[in-house]
Write an enzyme that holds these catalytic residues in place. Structure first.
Site, mmCIF file in Angstrom:
data_model
loop_
_atom_site.group_PDB
_atom_site.id
_atom_site.type_symbol
_atom_site.label_atom_id
_atom_site.label_comp_id
_atom_site.label_asym_id
_atom_site.label_seq_id
_atom_site.Cartn_x
_atom_site.Cartn_y
_atom_site.Cartn_z
ATOM 1 C CB SER A 226 3.107 1.742 6.153
ATOM 2 O OG SER A 226 1.914 1.920 6.859
ATOM 3 N N GLY B 199 3.250 6.504 7.951
ATOM 4 C CA GLY B 199 4.643 6.700 7.559
ATOM 5 C C GLY B 199 5.550 5.607 8.089
ATOM 6 C CG HIS C 291 -0.412 0.314 2.516
ATOM 7 N ND1 HIS C 291 -0.117 -0.651 3.456
ATOM 8 C CD2 HIS C 291 -0.072 1.489 3.097
ATOM 9 C CE1 HIS C 291 0.359 -0.089 4.552
ATOM 10 N NE2 HIS C 291 0.409 1.211 4.352
ATOM 11 C CG ASP D 24 -0.036 -3.998 2.693
ATOM 12 O OD1 ASP D 24 0.320 -3.504 1.606
ATOM 13 O OD2 ASP D 24 -0.346 -3.313 3.685
#
Length: 457
Positions: A209, A207, A106, A136
């Protein structure tokens, strides 16, 4: 007084020592791992419809007429598309010395341009090598040599309560370090059927992630991925073992291949278990339909089977089967134990490869007006024939059937494991119960499912 002074001296001397022992010193570890944690920024062109606003001169012309002397700057008209440059920030970490970097899908999804900024402020344009939307995960490559990769740990060995720390780029604040513990394991948060997150109270923010969650050996045990926006101390990380088992596929094929059965499944409730002749606390998943020509059908799986083990592993929770199948390579032949007609049966199934994109059936059309008059009522349900199919016309809201989930418009395919297609077969099937439950196989919104409810005395 002397006792008080002695206590005060002991408190002042011992407390810092106890504090130091309770909270780990990770300064050395942070210096060790920070050069391998990167910032990831993306950019893409986004086109949106401009709402538009009335031109200011329109208001003035109402008063001054067409001779109004001034010109205002041209403004976008209603619905006129506008293009803008959208940017986003995330984190990642180095997994090989030759420039491979891991992050979340993502973080980079839809990006036209991906820039990786190292801890020493060097910038590199990154190439997307592979990604997996369901997990993901994304793998990037930058053209540089001599990087120091982070060591990957063993997420299966992680214990709840274990100290961990996160490094990342929350809100663009590069090199941010937060500390906490593992709060829970194997969390399902509804992101995909394969959810198995580590939960941590180490502060995770937008951020972070794609950045690493590390243990006190400096090993990556998770990839920070999600937060609960309305909560505090609720961060989730992908267990690193999922990446370890998938990294080669992402490098070589650009995607992750998963095993595929070709069945629709349903959670086994106590009512469904008892209606199938199983103990109330039976474990497993219920097969609601089997796709023609797919591995499950070829292996002998039938609708109504309860899968209790997969390749020797017991199925304790509903989502277990999805993870087990997905982590098994296509082409692998597995043993599956199912409960059928009160007995246990061993099946051998050779898994296929899960299609890249699963297209769900469209919602079932709204029931049409019945072609044949007449309604049969039983157990608070009104059954009707519509286009030669039995459907639910109405359900009493205080009935056990309604409480179990029977709703208007459902098509009734089976009753108590007997196919039904008219009132005659329906009445006979309703009488065939020795479990004290009625079990329906219905089709609703394009999918089959079982519903069971207790007979009311």
């Amino acid at each position: 007084m002397r006792r008080f002074l002695l206590f005060l001296v002991l408190f002042v001397c011992v407390s810092p020592l106890a504090f130091a022992q309770a909270y780990p010193d990770i300064t050395r570890l942070v210096k060790q791992v920070e050069p391998s944690v990167v910032n990831i920024s993306t950019a893409k062109e986004v086109t949106t419809a401009q709402r538009g606003v009335p031109l200011p001169e329109e208001f003035f012309r109402r008063f001054f007429g067409d001779d109004f002397p001034f010109q205002f700057p041209q403004q976008p008209q209603q619905g006129e598309p506008q293009t803008r440059r959208s940017t986003s920030l995330g984190s990642g970490f180095v997994v090989s010395s030759d420039g491979y970097i891991v992050t979340n899908n993502h973080v980079i999804e839809g990006a036209d341009e991906i820039t990786v900024t190292m801890n020493d402020e060097r910038e590199f344009k990154a190439k997307l090598i592979g990604r997996d939307k369901a997990l993901d995960l994304a793998l990037l490559k930058i053209e540089v040599a001599g990087l120091t990769p982070l060591r990957l740990g063993d997420s299966d060995a992680v214990d709840v309560g274990q100290w961990v720390f996160a490094v990342g780029n929350p809100f663009g604040l590069s090199g941010t370090v937060t500390v906490g513990v593992i709060s829970a394991k194997d969390r399902e948060i509804g992101q995909s059927p394969y959810d198995s997150f580590l939960q941590t109270d180490a502060s995770i923010n937008p951020g972070n992630s794609g950045g690493p969650l590390l243990n006190l050996n400096g090993e990556v045990i998770g990839i920070n991925t999600a937060i609960v926006a309305s909560g505090q101390g609720l961060g989730f990380a992908i267990p690193i073992n999922i990446l370890s088992s998938s990294l080669t596929q992402l490098k070589e094929k650009g995607k992750i291949s998963r095993g595929w059965l070709g069945v629709a499944l349903q959670k086994l409730t106590p009512e469904l278990a008892q209606s199938s002749g199983l103990p109330k606390d039976a474990k497993g998943v219920l097969v609601t339909s089997v796709e023609p020509g797919q591995p499950a059908e070829k292996g002998g799986v039938r609708a109504g089977d309860v899968i209790v083990t997969f390749n020797g592993q017991e199925i304790g929770k509903y989502h277990d089967i999805f993870k087990m199948v997905a982590r098994t390579a296509p082409g692998t032949t597995v043993n599956m134990e199912v409960m059928r007609a009160g007995g246990r049966k061993l099946l051998r199934v050779t898994l296929g490869e899960r299609p890249d994109e699963q297209t769900a059936d469209g919602a079932a059309p709204a029931p049409k007006a019945p072609e044949e008059p007449g309604v049969f009522r039983e157990h608070g349900i009104a059954f009707a024939m519509e286009n030669s199919v039995l459907v639910i016309r109405s359900v009493e809201e205080k009935s056990a059937a309604f409480g179990a989930g029977v709703r208007i418009g459902m098509q009734v395919l089976e009753v108590n494991d007997q196919p039904v297609n008219d009132f005659g077969t329906l009445k006979r099937a309703l009488r065939r119960t020795s479990t004290g439950f009625v079990k329906l196989l219905v089709r609703h919104q394009g999918a089959n499912r079982f519903i069971a409810f207790r007979l009311e005395s």
